[in-house]
Scaffold this active site. Structure first.
Site, PDB file in Angstrom:
ATOM      1  N   SER A 152       0.832  -1.193   0.000  1.00 23.04           N
ATOM      2  CA  SER A 152       0.000   0.000   0.000  1.00 23.04           C
ATOM      3  C   SER A 152       0.872   1.251   0.000  1.00 23.04           C
ATOM      4  O   SER A 152       1.695   1.421  -0.900  1.00 23.04           O
ATOM      5  CB  SER A 152      -0.945  -0.060   1.211  1.00 23.04           C
ATOM      6  OG  SER A 152      -1.964   0.875   1.123  1.00 23.04           O
ATOM      7  N   ASP A 200      -9.246  -4.970  -6.082  1.00 25.47           N
ATOM      8  CA  ASP A 200      -8.772  -3.815  -5.318  1.00 25.47           C
ATOM      9  C   ASP A 200      -9.397  -2.545  -5.898  1.00 25.47           C
ATOM     10  O   ASP A 200      -9.134  -2.176  -7.041  1.00 25.47           O
ATOM     11  CB  ASP A 200      -7.250  -3.742  -5.394  1.00 25.47           C
ATOM     12  CG  ASP A 200      -6.660  -2.719  -4.427  1.00 25.47           C
ATOM     13  OD1 ASP A 200      -7.398  -1.821  -3.977  1.00 25.47           O
ATOM     14  OD2 ASP A 200      -5.456  -2.827  -4.128  1.00 25.47           O
ATOM     15  N   HIS A 231      -7.708  -5.142  -1.680  1.00 29.31           N
ATOM     16  CA  HIS A 231      -6.496  -4.393  -1.330  1.00 29.31           C
ATOM     17  C   HIS A 231      -5.709  -5.025  -0.182  1.00 29.31           C
ATOM     18  O   HIS A 231      -4.530  -4.748  -0.013  1.00 29.31           O
ATOM     19  CB  HIS A 231      -6.895  -2.965  -0.961  1.00 29.31           C
ATOM     20  CG  HIS A 231      -5.736  -2.054  -0.705  1.00 29.31           C
ATOM     21  ND1 HIS A 231      -4.818  -1.712  -1.684  1.00 29.31           N
ATOM     22  CD2 HIS A 231      -5.331  -1.421   0.424  1.00 29.31           C
ATOM     23  CE1 HIS A 231      -3.902  -0.912  -1.173  1.00 29.31           C
ATOM     24  NE2 HIS A 231      -4.191  -0.721   0.104  1.00 29.31           N
TER      25      HIS A 231
END
Length: 429
Positions: A152, A200, A231
Site C-alpha cells: 500500500s 482492489d 487491497h
C-alpha cells in the site's frame, strides 16, 4: 602414493560433477527449486529472529535470518507496512517465510503510523543501512545485494526508495500507491515487480497501468494480478503472492537463473488473473536456462479458479492515491460524495467513500453524514476523522485534498454494526 592419487581423483570427480551454475554463481543458495518448493510455505533454511529497537531512523522491528553460516552471506530484504498499519500485525508472516528461502529480512515499524509514503521509503533505506552496518547479524548480509518490499503506502515507499538508491537489486510493490501526485518511474533502474489484487478498488488496475507503463523498457519489470482478492491480500499469508515474489528476489538479488523458469513463462497461473512481463529475465552475468517468452506489453489473462475474498478484513491502511479522472459528467457544486459497502460480516463492515470534484478543481474537502443505530467507526484511512455522537466528519488527508476538475479521491473505513446507505454531504474547502 596410490592412496593420495585415489583421493585426488575423487576430489577431481566431485568438482567436475558440481553444477556449473553453482560454480559460476557464488550467491546461489539452496537446492534446485521446483514448482512445489517455490509454492511451499517454508524453504529449506532453519531460521531465527531478533528484535530491533527504535531510534535508527525507523520505529524498530524484527530481523529474520537463516541460522546456517556455512554458505556465506545472504541477500537482504527490508519490508514496510502501509499507512496506519503495523508490520507486526500485517506483514510479519512474510519474515520467516522469506528467511527460510535464504534471505535476511528486516521488517520495520514506521516512526509514525501516519508517515507519508516518501517517509516510508526513507525508513526502508535506513533499515537496510542498519541491517548491514550495525545489526547483530550484519556479518550474514551482503551489503551489495539488497532489496525492498512494501504494501500500500509502503509499496509507494518502495518506489520512492528505488529512485533514490539505484544500487538496490530489486523492489516489490504490493498494491503500491503513489508517493506524491502524478508520480512516474521514468528514472527507475531497479528490477521492479507489482503485485496487485483483481478486486482492489483502492489501487485499481487502471491506476497501476498508468504507473507501470512509465517504467523504462530497459528496466526489468513484471506485474502480477491475483484473482479475486482486494487491497488487503498482502496482510494475510498468501502462497500465490510468494510463489512469484520469491523467484523475483532470487533472480535479481541472488543472480539465480534457476528461478527464471517460474516467471518465463509463468509456471503456475493458478489464482492469477493477469501477468505482464519483460521476459527473458537474465541477471548480471547469467544466462536463462529456461524457455523465454517474448516481452509482453499487454496483460496476459489466465482462466483460473477465483478464490473468495476474506470475509473479515484486517486493519490495513490504504495508500495515498493520485486522484483519477471520472468518466461521468462533472457533478454540480464544489464536490459530491458517494458511499458503497465494500465488505460486511457479523457485527461489522468496511465502507468506502469517493469524493468527486465538480467542474472546477477543489483544494480541500469535507464529507459529513450520520451513523446508523449501533454503528461506530473503528478505523479510517485516507482522511481525518472526527465524530460528535452519531455525526461524522471526514476531512481530506494531507496528500489527497487537491482534486482536479471531475477528478476523484477515495477514503475508507471499518465500522461496527450493520451497514446502511448514509446520506452524504460534501463541501470544499
Amino acid at each position: 602414493m596410490a592412496a593420495v592419487v585415489a583421493v585426488l581423483g575423487l576430489l577431481s570427480a566431485a568438482i567436475a560433477t558440481r553444477p556449473a551454475s553453482a560454480a559460476d554463481n557464488p550467491f546461489q543458495r539452496g537446492p534446485n527449486p521446483t514448482v512445489a518448493s517455490v509454492a511451499a510455505t517454508r524453504g529449506t533454511f532453519a531460521t531465527a529472529q531478533t528484535s530491533v529497537p527504535a531510534g535508527n531512523g525507523f520505529g524498530g522491528g524484527v530481523i529474520y535470518y537463516p541460522t546456517d553460516t556455512s554458505q556465506g552471506t545472504f541477500g537482504g530484504v527490508a519490508i514496510v507496512p502501509g499507512y496506519s498499519a503495523l508490520f507486526a500485525n500485517e506483514e510479519a508472516w512474510m519474515g520467516p517465510w522469506l528467511a527460510s528461502f535464504g534471505f535476511v529480512v528486516i521488517g520495520i515499524e514506521t516512526n509514525s503510523r501516519t508517515d507519508s509514503a516518501d517517509a516510508r521509503g526513507t525508513q526502508l533505506l535506513a533499515a537496510l543501512d542498519y541491517l548491514t552496518q550495525r545489526s547483530s547479524v550484519r556479518d550474514r548480509v551482503d551489503p551489495n545485494r539488497l532489496s525492498v518490499v512494501g504494501h500500500s503506502a509502503g509499496g509507494a515507499g518502495v518506489l520512492s526508495a528505488l529512485l533514490r538508491r539505484p544500487s538496490l537489486k530489486a523492489g516489490v510493490g504490493l498494491a503500491p500507491g503513489s508517493p506524491v501526485g502524478n508520480y512516474d518511474l521514468y528514472n527507475d533502474r531497479v528490477p521492479t515487480m507489482f503485485i496487485s489484487g483483481q478486486k482492489d478498488t483502492t489501487v485499481t488496475q487502471s491506476y497501476l497501468n498508468g504507473l507501470y507503463t512509465t517504467i523504462p523498457a530497459s528496466t526489468p519489470s513484471a506485474w502480477v494480478e491475483i484473482t479475486g482478492v482486494d487491497h488487503l491480500f498482502a496482510t494475510r499469508a498468501n502462497t500465490t503472492e510468494m510463489r512469484v515474489l520469491i523467484p523475483w528476489l532470487k533472480i535479481w538479488v541472488d543472480n539465480d537463473t534457476r528461478y527464471t523458469q517460474f516467471l518465463c513463462p509463468l509456471a503456475d497461473s493458478t489464482g492469477i488473473s493477469m501477468y505482464r512481463n519483460k521476459c527473458p529475465y537474465v541477471p548480471p552475468g547469467g544466462s536463462s536456462p529456461s524457455p523465454s517468452a517474448s516481452p509482453s506489453s499487454s496483460p496476459s489473462r489466465f482462466p483460473s479458479p477465483s478464490p473468495s475474498p476474506s470475509p473479515s478484513p484486517s486493519p490495513s491502511q490504504s495508500p495515498s492515491q493520485s486522484p483519477s479522472a471520472s468518466p461521468s459528467p462533472p457533478p454540480p457544486g464544489a464536490c459530491v460524495a458517494e458511499y458503497r459497502t465494500v465488505n460486511s460480516w457479523p457485527g461489522g463492515f468496511q465502507g468506502e467513500v469517493t469524493v468527486t470534484a465538480g467542474g472546477s478543481a477543489v483544494n480541500g474537502w469535507t464529507v459529513r453524514w450520520t451513523l446508523g443505530s449501533g454503528q461506530t467507526i473503528t478505523q479510517l484511512w485516507n482522511g481525518t476523522l472526527s465524530t460528535s455522537g452519531s455525526a461524522v466528519t471526514v476531512k481530506n488527508a494531507s496528500f489527497n485534498g487537491s482534486i482536479p476538475a471531475s477528478g476523484s479521491a477515495t477514503f475508507g473505513f471499518l465500522a461496527t454494526g450493520t451497514p446502511s446507505t448514509p446520506s452524504l454531504t460534501c463541501t470544499s474547502p
